[in-house]
Design an enzyme around this catalytic site. Structure first.
Site, PDB file in Angstrom:
ATOM      1  N   HIS A 211     -10.314  -8.339  -7.830  1.00 11.18           N
ATOM      2  CA  HIS A 211      -9.927  -7.732  -6.562  1.00 11.18           C
ATOM      3  C   HIS A 211     -10.798  -8.370  -5.488  1.00 11.18           C
ATOM      4  O   HIS A 211     -11.958  -8.686  -5.742  1.00 11.18           O
ATOM      5  CB  HIS A 211     -10.208  -6.225  -6.653  1.00 11.18           C
TER       6      HIS A 211
ATOM      7  N   LYS B  46       0.848  -1.191   0.000  1.00  9.61           N
ATOM      8  CA  LYS B  46       0.000   0.000   0.000  1.00  9.61           C
ATOM      9  C   LYS B  46       0.879   1.235   0.000  1.00  9.61           C
ATOM     10  O   LYS B  46       1.728   1.393   0.892  1.00  9.61           O
ATOM     11  CB  LYS B  46      -0.890   0.002   1.250  1.00  9.61           C
TER      12      LYS B  46
ATOM     13  N   GLU C 277      -1.214  -0.325  -9.125  1.00 10.57           N
ATOM     14  CA  GLU C 277      -2.682  -0.362  -9.022  1.00 10.57           C
ATOM     15  C   GLU C 277      -3.268   0.994  -8.642  1.00 10.57           C
ATOM     16  O   GLU C 277      -2.743   1.674  -7.752  1.00 10.57           O
ATOM     17  CB  GLU C 277      -3.043  -1.413  -7.966  1.00 10.57           C
TER      18      GLU C 277
ATOM     19  N   GLU D 226      -6.071 -12.149  -4.486  1.00 14.62           N
ATOM     20  CA  GLU D 226      -5.737 -11.154  -3.463  1.00 14.62           C
ATOM     21  C   GLU D 226      -6.055 -11.734  -2.092  1.00 14.62           C
ATOM     22  O   GLU D 226      -7.165 -12.208  -1.845  1.00 14.62           O
ATOM     23  CB  GLU D 226      -6.523  -9.857  -3.677  1.00 14.62           C
TER      24      GLU D 226
ATOM     25  N   GLU E  55     -11.266  -1.868  -9.275  1.00 13.32           N
ATOM     26  CA  GLU E  55     -12.034  -2.249  -8.083  1.00 13.32           C
ATOM     27  C   GLU E  55     -13.136  -1.238  -7.785  1.00 13.32           C
ATOM     28  O   GLU E  55     -14.105  -1.560  -7.111  1.00 13.32           O
ATOM     29  CB  GLU E  55     -11.100  -2.401  -6.869  1.00 13.32           C
TER      30      GLU E  55
ATOM     31  N   ASP F  18     -14.183  -6.245  -8.633  1.00 13.69           N
ATOM     32  CA  ASP F  18     -14.408  -6.906  -7.349  1.00 13.69           C
ATOM     33  C   ASP F  18     -15.770  -7.598  -7.480  1.00 13.69           C
ATOM     34  O   ASP F  18     -16.769  -6.934  -7.769  1.00 13.69           O
ATOM     35  CB  ASP F  18     -14.424  -5.878  -6.213  1.00 13.69           C
TER      36      ASP F  18
ATOM     37  N   ASP G 299       0.042  -0.267  -4.738  1.00 15.70           N
ATOM     38  CA  ASP G 299      -1.342   0.203  -4.833  1.00 15.70           C
ATOM     39  C   ASP G 299      -1.433   1.518  -4.075  1.00 15.70           C
ATOM     40  O   ASP G 299      -1.246   1.548  -2.865  1.00 15.70           O
ATOM     41  CB  ASP G 299      -2.260  -0.854  -4.194  1.00 15.70           C
TER      42      ASP G 299
HETATM   43 CA    CA Z   1      -6.654  -1.738  -4.378  1.00 23.35          CA
END
Ligand code: CA
Length: 382
Positions: free
Chosen positions: A302, A171, A226, A335, A252, A275, A200
């Protein structure tokens, strides 16, 4: 077979240690679950994706007030018909966000029912499994202070590796300088190990900063970058894809074949990430898979939800074709959020386990899960 009722469950679990992603502090995990009941005793489970900052009550209300009247008395096996009915009847106030997440939850439950009715796993109903084991990637590296946590993040990378993960998603989006410093520490810690990273930023930056970060991270040989910019900036995605060497991933926060048409037509992504609990469910994922295939774009779902969302995601991943066939193609990966989340470990009888670094897709009917009602009662909100 007819749908007789829908049971809606909103779950919440406060986190003992709140964590941040680039959009804010997450203080609780939540889930919107739906159980579709039929007159033949078969019931199905679904889940609406609740992003970390999203009140789960929104999707629950949509299911209760808007979708329920469209479903009672309908044949649950009419998955395509019911998807279009739900989408058309909510179009003028829906099309994106929690309304489509609510449709997703119902749709997943209908596929669970269909699988149980036919005695077959959902991936079979989707046309069969291209793969029955999937490599998971560790999603983590959230912040507990905010900035300057590179050393802790580097230690976290080693923990994921010891747990069997060789793919990890970091992240970022806490300021470009902090991001670069964190990645440098992580990169140093994993040097020489067979680990591949993704990043991401959860659309933390505008184009100029997103590009600067991307250029600084070229040396990490990332599997993907991402959500570099906000989902509305499709042209920004296209620019990232043109100017950076790593694959660009996103989706997502996009919904249905109509939303993905924009991303794909603009050449915005190398990897499309619907997602399943948010894009419109398994029916929408099937639409998006066909659309992506026609654009030469890999679909890689996702998932950040509970065990129900994980199971739905795994069935779709099993049934996703590779975009570029070869002897050794790039396969979609699962994921696997490593943050604290009791609805993943405690919600079903047999939560996903890593076996030698892989996750195996169940061949039990429907989603192939057994939901633990005691867990639902324990975390029920309100
Ligand atoms: Ca993400």
């Amino acid at each position: 077979m007819k749908i007789t009722d829908l049971a809606i469950h909103v779950l919440k679990s406060p986190l003992s240690e709140p964590f941040a992603f680039s959009q804010g502090w997450v203080r609780q995990r939540s889930a919107t679950l739906v159980e579709v009941l039929t007159d033949e005793g078969i019931s199905g489970w679904g889940e609406a994706f609740a992003q970390g900052l999203e009140p789960p009550e929104i999707a629950a209300t949509v299911i209760d007030k808007a979708l329920r009247p469209l479903l009672i008395g309908a044949d649950p096996l009419d998955t395509e018909v019911l998807w279009h009915r739900m989408y058309h009847m909510t179009r003028d106030y829906g099309r994106k966000g929690s309304v489509v997440a609510a449709i997703s939850a119902v749709d997943i439950a209908l596929w669970d029912i269909a699988g149980k009715f036919h005695g077959t796993p959902i991936y079979k109903l989707l046309g069969g499994a291209f793969r029955t084991r999937v490599q998971p990637y560790a999603t983590g590296f959230y912040r507990i202070k905010g900035r300057g946590e590179g050393q802790r993040l580097a230690e976290e990378a080693l923990r994921h590796f010891e747990a069997g993960f060789t793919l990890m998603k970091v992240k970022l989006g806490y300021g470009v300088e902090d991001d670069i410093a964190s990645m440098r520490e992580i990169g140093r810690a994993i040097q020489g190990k067979p680990i591949r990273l993704m990043v991401d930023t959860n659309h933390a930056y505008g184009r100029a900063e997103a590009l600067r970060l991307g250029r600084a991270l070229e040396e990490h040989d990332l599997r993907w970058y991402e959500e570099p910019v906000v989902p509305e900036d499709v042209a920004g995605y296209t620019e990232m894809r043109a100017k950076l060497s790593m694959p660009i991933a996103g989706g997502e926060n996009e919904h249905t074949l109509f939303g993905f048409r924009e991303l794909l037509a603009a050449g915005a992504v190398d990897i499309a990430q619907p997602d399943i609990g948010s894009c419109g469910g398994i029916t929408a994922a099937r639409h998006i898979m066909a659309l992506a295939q026609s654009h030469g774009v890999q679909v890689n779902p996702h998932v950040w939800g509970s065990a129900i969302a994980q199971a739905a995601s795994l069935h779709v991943i099993a049934a996703v074709p590779v975009a570029h066939h070869s002897l050794y193609p790039q396969e979609p990966v699962l994921e696997y959020d490593r943050s604290s989340h009791p609805f993943r470990r405690e919600l079903i009888q047999e939560p996903i386990e890593l076996v030698d670094g892989w996750v195996h897709v169940t061949d039990k009917p429907g989603l192939g899960i057994e939901v633990d009602r005691a867990t639902i009662d324990r975390y029920r909100a309100g």
